[in-house]
Write an enzyme that holds these catalytic residues in place. Structure first.
Site, PDB file in Angstrom:
ATOM      1  N   ASP A  11      -9.936 -20.395 -20.321  1.00 52.32           N
ATOM      2  CA  ASP A  11     -10.049 -19.287 -21.251  1.00 52.32           C
ATOM      3  C   ASP A  11     -10.974 -19.686 -22.403  1.00 52.32           C
ATOM      4  O   ASP A  11     -10.696 -20.663 -23.110  1.00 52.32           O
ATOM      5  CB  ASP A  11      -8.649 -18.955 -21.779  1.00 52.32           C
ATOM      6  CG  ASP A  11      -8.663 -17.751 -22.683  1.00 52.32           C
ATOM      7  OD1 ASP A  11      -8.950 -16.661 -22.178  1.00 52.32           O
ATOM      8  OD2 ASP A  11      -8.430 -17.904 -23.892  1.00 52.32           O
ATOM      9  N   THR A  57     -13.738 -13.470 -23.650  1.00 50.48           N
ATOM     10  CA  THR A  57     -13.980 -14.485 -24.674  1.00 50.48           C
ATOM     11  C   THR A  57     -14.992 -15.543 -24.217  1.00 50.48           C
ATOM     12  O   THR A  57     -15.621 -16.179 -25.047  1.00 50.48           O
ATOM     13  CB  THR A  57     -12.672 -15.183 -25.078  1.00 50.48           C
ATOM     14  OG1 THR A  57     -12.065 -15.739 -23.906  1.00 50.48           O
ATOM     15  CG2 THR A  57     -11.724 -14.207 -25.708  1.00 50.48           C
ATOM     16  N   THR A  58     -15.115 -15.724 -22.892  1.00 44.44           N
ATOM     17  CA  THR A  58     -16.141 -16.639 -22.393  1.00 44.44           C
ATOM     18  C   THR A  58     -17.479 -15.922 -22.372  1.00 44.44           C
ATOM     19  O   THR A  58     -18.495 -16.446 -22.834  1.00 44.44           O
ATOM     20  CB  THR A  58     -15.798 -17.122 -20.965  1.00 44.44           C
ATOM     21  OG1 THR A  58     -14.420 -17.456 -20.912  1.00 44.44           O
ATOM     22  CG2 THR A  58     -16.616 -18.323 -20.577  1.00 44.44           C
ATOM     23  N   ASP A 106      -4.227 -11.933 -21.727  1.00 44.58           N
ATOM     24  CA  ASP A 106      -5.466 -11.221 -21.409  1.00 44.58           C
ATOM     25  C   ASP A 106      -5.167  -9.936 -20.641  1.00 44.58           C
ATOM     26  O   ASP A 106      -5.718  -8.878 -20.938  1.00 44.58           O
ATOM     27  CB  ASP A 106      -6.397 -12.101 -20.547  1.00 44.58           C
ATOM     28  CG  ASP A 106      -7.066 -13.199 -21.367  1.00 44.58           C
ATOM     29  OD1 ASP A 106      -6.567 -13.483 -22.457  1.00 44.58           O
ATOM     30  OD2 ASP A 106      -8.079 -13.758 -20.907  1.00 44.58           O
TER      31      ASP A 106
END
Ligand code: ADP
Ligand code: MG
Length: 569
Positions: free
Chosen positions: A67, A100-101, A396
């Site tokens: 993550d 988020t990546t 998520d």
């Protein structure tokens, strides 16, 4: 001493001893390099075939995750520009939960592309303007591309949750987990006219290692990881009346030191009796209100436990404040600070309160609450690390389902929307004047970093994949993307790989904003205070080139605080 500028022979001293400064090109280069390193670290984790990272903190605790937000949080970055990317990832996590990546990969790619323009002497302001316009344009294209869905359409929500979990360690259980997640969000959602809002605070997530992921479950109500305080108390009560208090059921210790002289056994007895009476009165107030359950945020002493158990009350102590708030919302009880205030009206209700055994622990379950919005997800997995990663995957998934319920528009995954937008932007850039056009074209190139990374991580040939992806899209199927599990380019809709539009919008806006912010910096001034230990003094777990700089960008440390000043003092 650091000279800032000179006029004739007189040096003008602006900064304190030990301060350092990098200017212009040098500063830009430093910042861009740092941001690129951050993007490089996380880009191998992108997508279902991305790798996991093992992170070891200063205490030796190990986290295994892919993550983006978690990786960056754990590596404790020092460089100011790199920190901005970490920040962007965190904001994305808070706003939409997923992506988020991607946001960091895209921001890194935007900066890398900008670097090549800077080398061609395109002014940063022009690049920033071009990027901003392109970002807005991309959002428009994505809006046109997106498909409207019904906010409470369970099959769609399941697909969304599953796509988000596809990229996590727990992917093989994603069918079962997606079902739990969607049921939880649907239970917590509130309809207001045509729109839904979901307060994820209504969903409590409890985790316990041991057992298998498939034993994870959803419970209508609240689970407390605490046991009933006294063995003589009932372990199961139905049709309960619940009191919530946030003060201790103990004799308060006085703040001042007082000495009590006791000279005979009678005095001692009456003193102890007095203490007992105080406790007894407290318990009487609780039982007098009609409560059969007591949830207490603080301690309950032995004597109070004794009286409560004699009265048949089921009591739990040292409950977290956040849990007490959840209990108040779920059961309709009011949290009481002063026991004198406790009355029948303050009590909450639940059909069942029961202590159950979970592995070696005993937990209290509160079910059939007055307010049916509250649910608990009870997560199970073989080991602590897996259950921790499961919790992040669930976070998520809960967020993306909420995103779609609040903005019911979805796009394909697998790099489809990014490739589509890149093609559109290249066309549109021709309408721009001068060098902004170059910036817009670079924006399109940067967008393709997402499909490129996805295919690279899957061991596919990135260039071949992107080329066939583009040509399939040009033939008219805009939902063509990379199915990395099957290793081919295909229609994402038929493979059920879909994502919320809200996540894509956030990725585009946040990445563009961060890249522009970094590009506008032409001066980095580090004051003496922020200069940390000498290079090499720390750096455990820090990425290459980022450790031991004590808050200074690469190239700024070890220069004795004297950046390029033209040798003038
Ligand atoms: P992020 O932190 O950015 O969400 P992830 O590692 O979760 O990063 O990867 C998200 C990317 O993976 C998205 O672009 C998404 O479309 C893509 N993706 C998810 N599932 C699949 C799949 N089965 N095939 C191809 N791409 C997928
Ligand atoms: Mg994801």
């Amino acid at each position: 001493m650091t000279a800032q500028a000179t006029s004739a022979n007189m040096p003008v001293v602006l900064l304190k001893d030990g301060a350092s400064q990098t200017k212009g090109r040098e500063a830009q280069k430093n910042n861009i390099s740092a941001a690129k390193i951050i993007a490089e670290i996380v880009h191998t984790s992108l997508g279902p075939r991305g790798m996991d990272k093992m992170l070891v903190d200063s205490l030796g605790d190990v986290t295994i995750t892919n993550d983006g937000a978690t990786i960056l949080k754990e590596i404790d970055v020092q460089h100011p520009a790199a920190k901005m990317l970490v920040e962007v990832s965190k904001t994305t996590d808070n706003e939409v939960g997923d992506g988020t990546t991607s946001v960091v990969v895209l921001a890194g790619a935007l900066l890398e592309q900008a670097e090549s323009l800077l080398l061609q002497d395109v002014h940063p302001t022009i690049i920033v303007d071009g990027y901003k316009k392109a970002a807005n344009q991309v959002k428009q294209y994505l809006k046109d591309l997106a498909e409207q869905v019904f906010a409470d359409d369970k099959p769609t929500l399941l697909k969304i949750a599953k796509t988000s979990m596809q990229t996590k360690l727990v992917r093989k259980d994603s069918d079962n987990l997606a079902d739990l997640v969607v049921r939880a969000v649907l239970a917590a959602a509130v309809k207001d006219g045509d729109n839904y809002t979901c307060d994820l605070d209504d969903i409590k997530v409890e985790k316990k290692s041991g057992g298998s992921i498939s034993e994870s479950s959803i419970l209508e109500g609240i689970v407390l990881d605490k046991e009933v305080v006294h063995s003589g108390m009932p372990k199961k009560l139905t049709d309960t009346k619940i009191a919530l208090i946030n003060t201790a059921l103990e004799i308060e210790k006085t703040e001042t030191d007082a000495k009590i002289n006791i000279s005979n056994p009678e005095q001692l007895k009456s003193f102890l009796n007095e203490e007992n009476n105080i406790i007894k009165t407290m318990v009487d107030k609780i039982t007098g209100s009609g409560a059969t359950i007591l949830f207490c945020q603080k301690g309950i002493d032995d004597m109070a436990q004794h009286y409560l158990s004699r009265a048949g009350v089921l009591a739990v102590r040292r409950i977290k404040e956040s849990d007490l708030t959840k209990l108040a919302k779920a059961t309709g009880a009011r949290i009481i600070t002063n026991l004198d205030d406790l009355s029948k009206e303050d009590l909450g209700a639940a059909d069942l309160v029961e202590e159950r055994k979970i592995e070696e622990d005993r937990w209290v379950f509160v079910e059939g609450c007055k307010h049916p919005k509250s649910v608990t997800l009870l997560l199970r997995a073989g080991s602590q690390r897996v259950v921790d990663e499961l919790e992040r995957a669930i976070h998520d998934a809960l967020m993306v389902v909420k995103d779609v319920m609040e903005l019911p528009s979805i796009v394909a995954g697998g790099g489809a929307p990014e490739t589509f937008a890149a093609t559109k932007i290249r066309d549109w850039s021709k309408s721009l004047q001068g060098r902004e056009q170059l910036a817009a074209e670079k924006f399109a190139d940067a967008l393709e970093s997402i499909p490129l990374s996805l295919s690279e991580n899957a061991g596919m040939d990135p260039i071949d994949t992107l080329t066939s992806l583009r040509s399939m899209q040009l033939k008219g199927n805009n939902w063509t993307g990379i199915d990395v599990m099957k290793g081919k380019v295909s229609d994402m809709k038929s493979s059920d790989i879909v994502e919320p539009l809200a996540v894509k919008n956030q990725i585009i806006s946040a990445a563009a904003e961060a890249a522009c912010m970094i590009l506008r910096i032409d001066d980095v001034i580090a004051t003496a205070k922020s200069a940390g230990p000498p290079p090499g003094a720390e750096g455990g777990g820090m990425p290459p080139g980022m450790g031991g700089m004590g808050g200074m960008p690469p190239g700024m440390g070890g220069m004795g605080g004297m950046p390029d000043m033209g040798g003038m003092m």
